[in-house]
Scaffold this active site. Structure first.
Site, short mmCIF file in Angstrom:
data_model
loop_
_atom_site.label_atom_id
_atom_site.label_comp_id
_atom_site.label_asym_id
_atom_site.label_seq_id
_atom_site.Cartn_x
_atom_site.Cartn_y
_atom_site.Cartn_z
N LYS A 15 0.84 -1.21 0.00
CA LYS A 15 0.00 0.00 0.00
C LYS A 15 0.87 1.25 0.00
O LYS A 15 0.64 2.17 -0.79
CB LYS A 15 -0.93 0.03 1.23
CG LYS A 15 -1.88 -1.14 1.32
CD LYS A 15 -2.80 -1.04 2.53
CE LYS A 15 -2.06 -1.06 3.84
NZ LYS A 15 -1.34 -2.33 4.14
N ARG A 90 -9.30 1.78 8.67
CA ARG A 90 -8.85 0.43 9.01
C ARG A 90 -9.92 -0.31 9.82
O ARG A 90 -9.65 -1.41 10.29
CB ARG A 90 -7.61 0.58 9.86
CG ARG A 90 -6.41 -0.22 9.38
CD ARG A 90 -5.28 0.14 10.30
NE ARG A 90 -4.09 -0.60 10.14
CZ ARG A 90 -3.01 -0.18 9.51
NH1 ARG A 90 -3.01 0.99 8.89
NH2 ARG A 90 -1.92 -0.91 9.51
N ARG A 129 11.60 -5.75 4.85
CA ARG A 129 11.31 -4.31 4.62
C ARG A 129 12.30 -3.41 5.35
O ARG A 129 12.62 -3.61 6.51
CB ARG A 129 9.89 -4.01 5.08
CG ARG A 129 9.58 -2.51 5.11
CD ARG A 129 8.11 -2.23 5.04
NE ARG A 129 7.39 -2.61 6.23
CZ ARG A 129 6.06 -2.48 6.35
NH1 ARG A 129 5.35 -1.98 5.36
NH2 ARG A 129 5.46 -2.85 7.45
N ARG A 162 11.42 -1.84 10.83
CA ARG A 162 10.37 -1.50 11.80
C ARG A 162 10.31 -2.54 12.90
O ARG A 162 10.34 -3.73 12.61
CB ARG A 162 9.02 -1.40 11.08
CG ARG A 162 8.82 -0.04 10.42
CD ARG A 162 7.63 -0.01 9.53
NE ARG A 162 6.39 -0.51 10.13
CZ ARG A 162 5.21 -0.44 9.54
NH1 ARG A 162 5.10 0.13 8.35
NH2 ARG A 162 4.13 -0.92 10.13
N ARG A 173 -0.75 -8.49 13.64
CA ARG A 173 -1.24 -7.47 12.69
C ARG A 173 -2.11 -8.12 11.61
O ARG A 173 -3.11 -7.53 11.19
CB ARG A 173 -0.06 -6.71 12.08
CG ARG A 173 0.57 -5.75 13.09
CD ARG A 173 1.96 -5.31 12.68
NE ARG A 173 1.96 -4.60 11.43
CZ ARG A 173 3.01 -4.55 10.61
NH1 ARG A 173 4.12 -5.18 10.90
NH2 ARG A 173 2.94 -3.86 9.49
P1 ADP Z 1 2.22 -1.86 3.21
O1 ADP Z 1 2.26 -0.34 3.18
O2 ADP Z 1 1.00 -2.42 2.56
O3 ADP Z 1 2.46 -2.43 4.57
P2 ADP Z 1 4.79 -1.65 1.79
O4 ADP Z 1 4.51 -0.76 0.62
O5 ADP Z 1 5.56 -1.08 2.93
O6 ADP Z 1 3.43 -2.38 2.31
O7 ADP Z 1 5.56 -2.94 1.21
C1 ADP Z 1 6.01 -4.00 2.09
C2 ADP Z 1 7.37 -4.52 1.60
O8 ADP Z 1 7.21 -5.22 0.38
C3 ADP Z 1 8.42 -3.44 1.34
O9 ADP Z 1 9.67 -3.96 1.71
C4 ADP Z 1 8.32 -3.21 -0.18
O10 ADP Z 1 9.56 -2.76 -0.72
C5 ADP Z 1 7.97 -4.61 -0.67
N1 ADP Z 1 7.08 -4.62 -1.84
C6 ADP Z 1 6.05 -3.78 -2.11
N2 ADP Z 1 5.42 -4.14 -3.25
C7 ADP Z 1 6.07 -5.26 -3.71
C8 ADP Z 1 5.90 -6.11 -4.86
N3 ADP Z 1 4.92 -5.90 -5.75
N4 ADP Z 1 6.74 -7.17 -4.99
C9 ADP Z 1 7.71 -7.40 -4.10
N5 ADP Z 1 7.95 -6.63 -3.01
C10 ADP Z 1 7.14 -5.57 -2.82
P1 AMP Z 2 1.10 0.77 9.00
O1 AMP Z 2 2.28 1.68 8.81
O2 AMP Z 2 -0.07 1.16 8.14
O3 AMP Z 2 1.47 -0.69 8.86
O4 AMP Z 2 0.60 0.99 10.50
C1 AMP Z 2 1.44 0.67 11.59
C2 AMP Z 2 0.65 0.66 12.90
O5 AMP Z 2 0.10 1.96 13.16
C3 AMP Z 2 -0.55 -0.28 12.93
O6 AMP Z 2 -0.21 -1.62 13.26
C4 AMP Z 2 -1.43 0.38 14.00
O7 AMP Z 2 -0.94 0.11 15.30
C5 AMP Z 2 -1.20 1.87 13.74
N1 AMP Z 2 -2.17 2.43 12.76
C6 AMP Z 2 -1.91 2.87 11.49
N2 AMP Z 2 -3.04 3.31 10.91
C7 AMP Z 2 -4.04 3.13 11.81
C8 AMP Z 2 -5.45 3.37 11.81
N3 AMP Z 2 -6.07 3.87 10.72
N4 AMP Z 2 -6.14 3.05 12.91
C9 AMP Z 2 -5.56 2.54 14.00
N5 AMP Z 2 -4.24 2.27 14.08
C10 AMP Z 2 -3.48 2.57 13.00
#
Ligand code: ADP
Ligand code: AMP
Length: 222
Positions: A15, A90, A129, A162, A173
């Protein structure tokens, strides 16, 4: 009319990666609640102090801490033409609060993009990541590595992993996602605005899939 696009999908689906690219292409701000909360934690603000425990456990931060921050962010001048939302809403409560706040401005969520990825792939993505705390860029040590190890291509700052990407927190999660966030898919299907994108392809292919969905809706990119 402003355009509001919401990204849905489990943690690690991509995302943040895709929302950031789409926001840039559409000239809209990328509003990521996870980034806002992590910034508050690292600065030790009141919000950060209250949110940290929930985030460390992989739980959702309570609505009273999150909802007003998003609504306030959407009223900033740079969001006058809309926003790309990532990680919000969410839960059903958040979706309803967002709908109400936008309706007060005569607006609504125009498109919800669901990035679908299988659980084994999510675990691989989260364990590899790396992110830049300065500019928010996201990398993966195998699929999307930075040019120099642990250094951000975009701004040159050091990269970090992270703490909530540890396997035990990831499991929680994913569970929280299934219980509280997945029901939003049906909610947006009911509104006729959900678009599903296969997220289990290389990043560029997912970007192209999203671009096609956005173009089909008639939203301009640059
Ligand atoms: P989210 O915001 O949904 O948690 P991220 O955008 O942070 O996901 O992506 C999670 C991990 O996967 C990161 O390390 C990113 O570089 C990697 N990633 C994202 N999209 C892809 C893809 N299409 N194929 C492989 N790795 C990906
Ligand atoms: P993310 O970066 O989207 O993976 O979010 C990391 C963490 O932040 C989540 O596991 C939650 O603890 C908190 N968080 C992010 N967005 C929200 C939301 N919309 N509502 C509640 N908690 C959130």
């Amino acid at each position: 009319m402003p355009v509001y696009i919401v990204f849905l999908g489990p943690p690690g689906a991509g995302k943040g990666t895709q929302a950031s690219l789409l926001a840039q292409r559409m000239g809209l701000p990328h509003v990521a609640t996870g980034d806002i909360l992590r910034d508050a934690v690292s600065r030790g603000t009141e919000l950060g102090l209250r949110a940290k425990g929930y985030m460390d456990r992989g739980e959702l931060v309570p609505n009273e801490l999150v909802v007003n921050i998003v609504i306030e962010r959407l009223s900033q001048p740079d969001a006058g033409t809309g926003a790309v939302l990532d990680g919000f809403p969410r839960s059903m409560g958040q979706a309803v609060a967002l709908e109400k706040a936008l309706a007060e401005r005569g607006a609504a969520v125009n498109l919800a993009i669901y990035i679908e990825v299988s659980e084994p792939e999510l675990v691989k993505r989260l364990s590899g990541r790396w992110e830049c705390r300065s500019c928010g860029a996201v990398y993966h040590e195998v699929t999307n590595p930075p040019r120099a190890a642990e250094v951000c291509d975009r701004c040159g700052s050091g990269l970090s992993q992270r703490s909530d990407d540890r396997p035990e927190t990831v499991r929680r999660r994913l569970q929280v996602y299934l219980e509280q966030t997945a029901p939003l898919l049906d909610y947006y299907v009911g509104k006729g605005i959900l678009a599903k994108v296969d997220g289990e392809r290389p990043i560029d292919d997912v970007t192209a899939g999203i671009a096609a969905v956005v173009a089909a809706k008639g939203f301009g990119t640059r």
